[in-house]
Scaffold this motif. Structure first.
Motif, PDB file in Angstrom:
ATOM      1  N   GLU A 101      -0.929  39.523 -55.082  1.00 38.84           N
ATOM      2  CA  GLU A 101      -1.788  40.600 -54.562  1.00 38.84           C
ATOM      3  C   GLU A 101      -2.388  41.355 -55.751  1.00 38.84           C
ATOM      4  O   GLU A 101      -1.732  41.467 -56.786  1.00 38.84           O
ATOM      5  CB  GLU A 101      -0.948  41.569 -53.724  1.00 38.84           C
ATOM      6  CG  GLU A 101      -0.481  41.016 -52.400  1.00 38.84           C
ATOM      7  CD  GLU A 101      -1.583  40.973 -51.345  1.00 38.84           C
ATOM      8  OE1 GLU A 101      -2.667  41.557 -51.580  1.00 38.84           O
ATOM      9  OE2 GLU A 101      -1.361  40.323 -50.323  1.00 38.84           O
ATOM     10  N   PRO A 102      -3.582  41.921 -55.669  1.00 42.39           N
ATOM     11  CA  PRO A 102      -4.545  41.790 -54.577  1.00 42.39           C
ATOM     12  C   PRO A 102      -5.291  40.463 -54.671  1.00 42.39           C
ATOM     13  O   PRO A 102      -5.463  39.939 -55.761  1.00 42.39           O
ATOM     14  CB  PRO A 102      -5.490  42.945 -54.855  1.00 42.39           C
ATOM     15  CG  PRO A 102      -5.433  43.132 -56.324  1.00 42.39           C
ATOM     16  CD  PRO A 102      -4.070  42.781 -56.749  1.00 42.39           C
ATOM     17  N   VAL A 139      -8.604  37.931 -52.863  1.00 42.13           N
ATOM     18  CA  VAL A 139      -9.823  37.914 -52.061  1.00 42.13           C
ATOM     19  C   VAL A 139     -10.135  36.470 -51.712  1.00 42.13           C
ATOM     20  O   VAL A 139      -9.941  35.581 -52.538  1.00 42.13           O
ATOM     21  CB  VAL A 139     -11.004  38.536 -52.854  1.00 42.13           C
ATOM     22  CG1 VAL A 139     -12.282  38.474 -52.057  1.00 42.13           C
ATOM     23  CG2 VAL A 139     -10.698  39.963 -53.237  1.00 42.13           C
ATOM     24  N   ASP A 158     -13.010  37.512 -46.869  1.00 38.91           N
ATOM     25  CA  ASP A 158     -13.694  38.740 -47.293  1.00 38.91           C
ATOM     26  C   ASP A 158     -15.181  38.527 -47.501  1.00 38.91           C
ATOM     27  O   ASP A 158     -15.975  39.407 -47.214  1.00 38.91           O
ATOM     28  CB  ASP A 158     -13.061  39.245 -48.594  1.00 38.91           C
ATOM     29  CG  ASP A 158     -11.602  39.565 -48.423  1.00 38.91           C
ATOM     30  OD1 ASP A 158     -11.306  40.628 -47.866  1.00 38.91           O
ATOM     31  OD2 ASP A 158     -10.762  38.731 -48.804  1.00 38.91           O
ATOM     32  N   ILE A 178     -14.775  43.715 -54.146  1.00 40.47           N
ATOM     33  CA  ILE A 178     -13.740  43.922 -53.126  1.00 40.47           C
ATOM     34  C   ILE A 178     -12.351  43.878 -53.765  1.00 40.47           C
ATOM     35  O   ILE A 178     -11.463  44.635 -53.404  1.00 40.47           O
ATOM     36  CB  ILE A 178     -13.877  42.854 -52.014  1.00 40.47           C
ATOM     37  CG1 ILE A 178     -15.203  43.045 -51.297  1.00 40.47           C
ATOM     38  CG2 ILE A 178     -12.731  42.917 -51.039  1.00 40.47           C
ATOM     39  CD1 ILE A 178     -15.534  41.964 -50.325  1.00 40.47           C
ATOM     40  N   GLU A 232     -11.638  47.194 -55.210  1.00 39.93           N
ATOM     41  CA  GLU A 232     -11.278  48.124 -54.124  1.00 39.93           C
ATOM     42  C   GLU A 232      -9.834  47.949 -53.726  1.00 39.93           C
ATOM     43  O   GLU A 232      -9.088  48.909 -53.577  1.00 39.93           O
ATOM     44  CB  GLU A 232     -12.158  47.848 -52.892  1.00 39.93           C
ATOM     45  CG  GLU A 232     -13.415  48.663 -52.823  1.00 39.93           C
ATOM     46  CD  GLU A 232     -14.252  48.283 -51.616  1.00 39.93           C
ATOM     47  OE1 GLU A 232     -13.690  47.777 -50.624  1.00 39.93           O
ATOM     48  OE2 GLU A 232     -15.470  48.473 -51.684  1.00 39.93           O
ATOM     49  N   LYS A 233      -9.445  46.668 -53.562  1.00 41.71           N
ATOM     50  CA  LYS A 233      -8.073  46.392 -53.120  1.00 41.71           C
ATOM     51  C   LYS A 233      -7.065  46.814 -54.181  1.00 41.71           C
ATOM     52  O   LYS A 233      -5.977  47.292 -53.864  1.00 41.71           O
ATOM     53  CB  LYS A 233      -7.919  44.893 -52.815  1.00 41.71           C
ATOM     54  CG  LYS A 233      -8.586  44.464 -51.531  1.00 41.71           C
ATOM     55  CD  LYS A 233      -8.209  43.036 -51.194  1.00 41.71           C
ATOM     56  CE  LYS A 233      -8.814  42.637 -49.862  1.00 41.71           C
ATOM     57  NZ  LYS A 233      -8.556  41.245 -49.532  1.00 41.71           N
ATOM     58  N   ARG A 234      -7.482  46.649 -55.457  1.00 39.86           N
ATOM     59  CA  ARG A 234      -6.569  47.006 -56.550  1.00 39.86           C
ATOM     60  C   ARG A 234      -6.315  48.511 -56.549  1.00 39.86           C
ATOM     61  O   ARG A 234      -5.181  48.975 -56.694  1.00 39.86           O
ATOM     62  CB  ARG A 234      -7.185  46.571 -57.878  1.00 39.86           C
ATOM     63  CG  ARG A 234      -6.216  46.522 -59.029  1.00 39.86           C
ATOM     64  CD  ARG A 234      -6.890  45.910 -60.231  1.00 39.86           C
ATOM     65  NE  ARG A 234      -7.946  46.768 -60.737  1.00 39.86           N
ATOM     66  CZ  ARG A 234      -7.768  47.702 -61.655  1.00 39.86           C
ATOM     67  NH1 ARG A 234      -6.576  47.907 -62.160  1.00 39.86           N
ATOM     68  NH2 ARG A 234      -8.772  48.439 -62.072  1.00 39.86           N
ATOM     69  N   LYS A 277      -6.580  50.461 -54.026  1.00 40.85           N
ATOM     70  CA  LYS A 277      -5.809  50.781 -52.818  1.00 40.85           C
ATOM     71  C   LYS A 277      -4.320  50.552 -53.049  1.00 40.85           C
ATOM     72  O   LYS A 277      -3.475  51.325 -52.597  1.00 40.85           O
ATOM     73  CB  LYS A 277      -6.303  49.884 -51.675  1.00 40.85           C
ATOM     74  CG  LYS A 277      -6.339  50.555 -50.329  1.00 40.85           C
ATOM     75  CD  LYS A 277      -6.995  49.619 -49.345  1.00 40.85           C
ATOM     76  CE  LYS A 277      -7.236  50.294 -48.037  1.00 40.85           C
ATOM     77  NZ  LYS A 277      -7.984  49.397 -47.131  1.00 40.85           N
ATOM     78  N   ILE A 278      -3.998  49.481 -53.787  1.00 41.84           N
ATOM     79  CA  ILE A 278      -2.583  49.183 -54.047  1.00 41.84           C
ATOM     80  C   ILE A 278      -1.988  50.208 -55.001  1.00 41.84           C
ATOM     81  O   ILE A 278      -0.858  50.668 -54.834  1.00 41.84           O
ATOM     82  CB  ILE A 278      -2.437  47.752 -54.618  1.00 41.84           C
ATOM     83  CG1 ILE A 278      -2.702  46.730 -53.517  1.00 41.84           C
ATOM     84  CG2 ILE A 278      -1.064  47.517 -55.203  1.00 41.84           C
ATOM     85  CD1 ILE A 278      -2.712  45.299 -53.966  1.00 41.84           C
ATOM     86  N   VAL A 300      -9.861  54.297 -50.085  1.00 37.88           N
ATOM     87  CA  VAL A 300     -10.843  53.596 -50.924  1.00 37.88           C
ATOM     88  C   VAL A 300     -11.753  54.604 -51.612  1.00 37.88           C
ATOM     89  O   VAL A 300     -12.317  55.478 -50.966  1.00 37.88           O
ATOM     90  CB  VAL A 300     -11.676  52.632 -50.075  1.00 37.88           C
ATOM     91  CG1 VAL A 300     -12.656  51.875 -50.943  1.00 37.88           C
ATOM     92  CG2 VAL A 300     -10.758  51.689 -49.341  1.00 37.88           C
TER      93      VAL A 300
END
Lengths: 358, 154
Positions: free
Chosen positions: B80-81, B83, B114, B137, B140-142, B144-145, B152
């Protein structure tokens, strides 16, 4: 000694496609290779029983993205012979020229992947840069780079203008010079030669017995080239099948490089003889009958069996692609080779798994 | 361009490519992205052989009953993260093969996709465009983690 089983694939950095080989090893020597295929099976032959026979041209084009033009050519030639259609001469020549352009594209792609398989990244990049020039020709004539959809039952959809012909000739003249440099590296470089010469040996007897096709048979000294039977416009062109007697990976590389030059010659000959006239004749009626249509693809001979029953759809389509016939030779070549040579040997048969499994 | 370079600089996305049920057309176009004319490496995009080092999963071709496990296995091995980019009409919806008996449909039937890159085959320009969108994206996910409370913000 204890035996180890190593799975090669389905997702492997060397192969862009999911072929799985279970390699039985003693130390690092391959004792046996067991293939497992079926990862790319779509059921394409059944789909042609649901679609119109003219729509099926677009389906068989997607049997394989590399030799897509030749698949549609084999299919349309089959349907035309069932319906007794004589397509215009100009269309035959355009098909032949596009088929040879597709062959150059396929061989350049293969040379790049071969360089990648023994880790020669810059040679891979160089070869693929030249391949882009060929794709530019495709894009200029048909509007797409890979799946060009230039065939239809009764002729071709795209005509050559003077501008196209000039562009083709300029490009192949320029490429011929550049490919000489690459050829020098592939055939004379010490390191490359060490990775190719004497690897994956296939004797002419074995090649005959196992039914090898295309560059694999030619690399083992068997002059097997269906183009010499003179289908399409090949009967008006002058050429000899290319043969090499090395019987190993090096021999197959030599054959493919020489075939690139041969294709350039064939394109020049065909363009010099290109007749004027129509490129397409209208088709009336529905096909009724059965036929076997064969032609020479970059990887060998493809066989199309087409059966129709007088309705819009086909009653059966059976495709035998060259890779399917070449897998037994691969299984013959692998035992006795070292693990590090397996990617090179697998690539020298130029495996096209999506063709094989459809 | 400034936005793109900021994202790329913050994380050079490594890509793993999986051929599911593709006809090779999209595969060779994806490989063409990495070669000199298009050269995705100038944007920091590198093709790697193992999913364990990859950030972006590029899938070409539709899902069928045999490769479903392979695809899930590769996806689960990625850290994770991550895509998923579906390249080509087949990966998006099943394409011309959507009514074949062995085709389940697009990749989104199995994995959360995605970015969709349509086309048969998509041109390398549009694949690179899809990869740039994927790296945005990914960023963004990074974030968020790192900051699960903040949501976001980019």
């Amino acid at each position: 000694m204890a035996k180890t089983v190593i799975p090669f694939g389905p997702q492997h950095p060397v192969l862009p496609e999911p072929l799985q080989l279970k390699l039985v090893l003693e130390d690092d020597v391959v004792v046996e290779a067991i293939p497992a295929i079926g990862y790319v099976h779509r059921g394409l032959e059944k789909l042609t029983e649901l679609k119109d026979y003219e729509q099926s041209v677009y389906i068989v084009e997607r049997v394989c993205g590399i030799c897509s033009f030749m698949h549609s050519m084999a299919y349309t030639r089959g349907i035309e012979s069932i319906m007794n259609i004589q397509i215009p001469q100009r269309a035959e020549y355009i098909r032949t020229i596009l088929a040879e352009i597709a062959r150059v594209q396929s061989h350049l792609l293969w040379l790049g992947l071969l360089a990648d398989s023994f880790g020669f990244e810059s040679l891979f990049m160089e070869t693929w840069r030249y391949r882009e020039d060929i794709l530019d020709i495709m894009e200029m004539i048909t509007g797409n780079r890979v799946i060009i959809s230039a065939n239809k039952v009764g002729g071709v959809t795209k005509d050559f203008t003077d501008e196209h012909i000039k562009f083709i000739l300029d490009t192949i003249n320029r490429l011929e010079e550049k490919i000489k440099d690459v050829e020098n590296v592939f055939l004379n470089n010490y390191t490359v030669k060490q990775r190719l010469a004497g690897i994956g040996i296939l004797t002419p007897e074995d090649a005959r017995e196992l039914g090898a096709l295309g560059p694999i048979a030619k690399g083992s000294g068997i002059p097997l080239d269906l183009r010499t039977t003179g289908y399409s416009a090949y009967k008006y062109l002058d050429f000899e099948p290319i043969v090499d007697n090395h019987c190993d990976s090096y021999g197959r590389t030599v054959v493919r490089i020489k075939e690139i030059y041969q294709s350039f010659q064939l394109i020049r000959q065909a363009i010099s003889k290109l007749p004027s006239g129509e490129i397409f004749i209208p088709v009336k009626g529905l096909p009724n009958g059965e036929v076997i249509s064969r032609l020479e693809q970059p990887r060998g001979e493809a066989i199309y069996y087409i059966k129709t029953n007088g309705t819009k759809t086909l009653s059966r389509l059976k495709i035998r692609t060259p890779t399917f016939a070449n897998i037994p030779t691969l299984l013959k070549m692998l035992p006795g080779s070292r693990l590090q040579d397996v990617p090179v040997i697998v690539l020298t048969i130029d495996p096209c798994i999506s063709c094989t499994e459809r | 361009m400034a936005g793109i370079s900021k994202n790329i600089m913050s994380k050079s996305p490594w890509v793993v490519h999986v051929n599911c049920n593709s006809c090779n057309g999209c595969d060779i176009e994806f490989l063409a992205c990495l070669t000199p004319i298009y050269d995705a490496e100038r944007l920091g995009i590198i093709n790697v052989g193992t999913p364990k080092q990859a950030d972006i999963l590029v899938v070409t071709g539709s899902a069928n009953y045999k490769n479903i496990d392979v695809l899930k296995n590769i996806y689960n091995q990625m850290p994770e993260p991550k895509v998923v980019v579906a390249v080509g009409a087949c990966a998006c919806t099943g394409g011309v093969f959507h009514s074949c008996y062995n085709v389940i449909g697009g990749i989104d039937e199995i994995l959360p996709v995605d970015v969709y890159v349509p086309g048969c085959c998509p041109k390398p320009e549009s694949i690179i465009d899809g990869l740039i969108e994927a790296s945005r994206i990914l960023e963004e996910k990074r974030i968020k983690i790192k900051n699960p409370d903040k949501g976001v913000a980019i």
